[in-house]
Design an enzyme around this catalytic site. Sequence first.
Site, short mmCIF file in Angstrom:
data_model
loop_
_atom_site.label_atom_id
_atom_site.label_comp_id
_atom_site.label_asym_id
_atom_site.label_seq_id
_atom_site.Cartn_x
_atom_site.Cartn_y
_atom_site.Cartn_z
N ASN A 92 0.86 -1.19 0.00
CA ASN A 92 0.00 0.00 0.00
C ASN A 92 0.90 1.23 0.00
O ASN A 92 1.52 1.56 1.00
CB ASN A 92 -0.90 -0.02 1.23
CG ASN A 92 -1.78 1.21 1.34
OD1 ASN A 92 -1.90 2.00 0.41
ND2 ASN A 92 -2.41 1.38 2.50
N TRP A 93 0.96 1.93 -1.13
CA TRP A 93 1.81 3.10 -1.24
C TRP A 93 1.23 4.32 -0.53
O TRP A 93 1.92 5.33 -0.37
CB TRP A 93 2.07 3.42 -2.72
CG TRP A 93 3.16 2.60 -3.33
CD1 TRP A 93 3.60 1.37 -2.92
CD2 TRP A 93 3.96 2.94 -4.47
NE1 TRP A 93 4.61 0.92 -3.72
CE2 TRP A 93 4.86 1.87 -4.69
CE3 TRP A 93 4.00 4.04 -5.32
CZ2 TRP A 93 5.79 1.87 -5.73
CZ3 TRP A 93 4.93 4.04 -6.36
CH2 TRP A 93 5.81 2.97 -6.56
N LYS A 94 -0.06 4.24 -0.15
CA LYS A 94 -0.73 5.36 0.51
C LYS A 94 -0.56 6.64 -0.33
O LYS A 94 -0.59 6.56 -1.56
CB LYS A 94 -0.22 5.51 1.95
CG LYS A 94 -0.37 4.22 2.76
CD LYS A 94 -0.09 4.40 4.22
CE LYS A 94 -0.27 3.07 4.95
NZ LYS A 94 -0.08 3.21 6.41
N HIS A 129 -9.43 0.65 5.37
CA HIS A 129 -8.17 0.85 6.08
C HIS A 129 -8.41 1.78 7.27
O HIS A 129 -9.25 2.68 7.21
CB HIS A 129 -7.13 1.44 5.13
CG HIS A 129 -5.74 1.42 5.67
ND1 HIS A 129 -5.29 2.36 6.58
CD2 HIS A 129 -4.70 0.59 5.44
CE1 HIS A 129 -4.04 2.10 6.89
NE2 HIS A 129 -3.65 1.03 6.22
N GLU A 184 -6.88 4.22 8.33
CA GLU A 184 -6.71 5.64 8.02
C GLU A 184 -7.95 6.20 7.34
O GLU A 184 -8.29 7.37 7.52
CB GLU A 184 -5.45 5.82 7.16
CG GLU A 184 -4.18 5.56 7.95
CD GLU A 184 -2.97 5.22 7.11
OE1 GLU A 184 -1.91 4.94 7.72
OE2 GLU A 184 -3.07 5.20 5.88
N GLU A 228 -4.90 -5.30 10.60
CA GLU A 228 -3.92 -4.26 10.85
C GLU A 228 -4.21 -3.59 12.19
O GLU A 228 -5.09 -2.73 12.27
CB GLU A 228 -3.96 -3.21 9.74
CG GLU A 228 -3.50 -3.72 8.39
CD GLU A 228 -3.03 -2.59 7.49
OE1 GLU A 228 -1.96 -2.73 6.89
OE2 GLU A 228 -3.72 -1.56 7.42
N GLY A 244 2.83 1.93 11.06
CA GLY A 244 3.78 3.02 10.92
C GLY A 244 4.48 3.44 12.20
O GLY A 244 5.19 4.44 12.22
N SER A 285 3.61 -2.49 10.50
CA SER A 285 5.06 -2.49 10.69
C SER A 285 5.71 -3.79 10.26
O SER A 285 6.62 -4.30 10.92
CB SER A 285 5.41 -2.17 12.15
OG SER A 285 5.01 -0.85 12.48
N GLY A 312 3.01 -1.27 4.25
CA GLY A 312 2.96 0.15 3.96
C GLY A 312 4.28 0.66 3.44
O GLY A 312 4.67 0.42 2.29
N GLY A 313 5.01 1.40 4.29
CA GLY A 313 6.23 2.07 3.87
C GLY A 313 7.27 1.17 3.23
O GLY A 313 7.98 1.59 2.31
#
Length: 247
Positions: A9-11, A92, A94, A162, A168, A207, A228-229
């Site tokens: 997920n590049w967000k 998600h 977020e 999640e 994150g 994470s 994610g990141g």
Amino acid sequence: MRKKLAAGNWKMNGLKADLHEVAALIAAHPTPKCDVLLCPPATLLAAMSMTAAGRIAVGGQDCHMAASGAHTGDVSAQMLADAGAHYVILGHSERRADHGESDEIVLAKAQAAQAADLTAVICVGETEGERDAGATLEIIGRQLAGSTPEGATGANTVIAYEPVWAIGTGRTPTLEQIAEVHDFLRARLIERFGAEGETIRLLYGGSVKPSNATEIFAVSNVDGALVGGASLKASDFGAIIAALDAA
């Protein structure tokens, strides 16, 4: 047997110049054993689909529940499919937090995804306060029941756990905590969908990174990861793919 899935997920990250990471990922892992999915921002979806050229799947990060209409700034599931998507992330944390998305809204979006022949990656997870209060399974059970449509199958639905407090932050639940939730999710899916509940893949997210991927993928009912990141760089995401292939 459920095929493993590494989903990135590049967000709200990435420009056209960053698509070289996709090409590098494909070059480094031309024939992965697991399925590989990248979900870029909507602005990159068509371009990433062309770069991926069917070697990896691409998906959206959200969709509207309507097929079309006066919804400025929104994107429908059909539009995602038209741009080359095969998956869409829904619910998600977020989105639930920043946009007030309820289980009912996520459900409607998942139904729209089904209608557009997209696989919905439906996210569930508890906050730190809910975990500290001992309400983790209650919260996750409610989200799963309220967000997952009838007719969910292994072909059109993926569930991603999640924990909100781990996204994150660098914090990761213990392996026992992850196993407890994933085993609970599997039991609820089988209870509701029968044998089909065995075919729905369960991803862990929160994470996930190369240093902890191997031990997480060894946990029961973990069929992959929503990353994610660490999915932004081919080297990092590639290491996670390699760990999943070895699991």
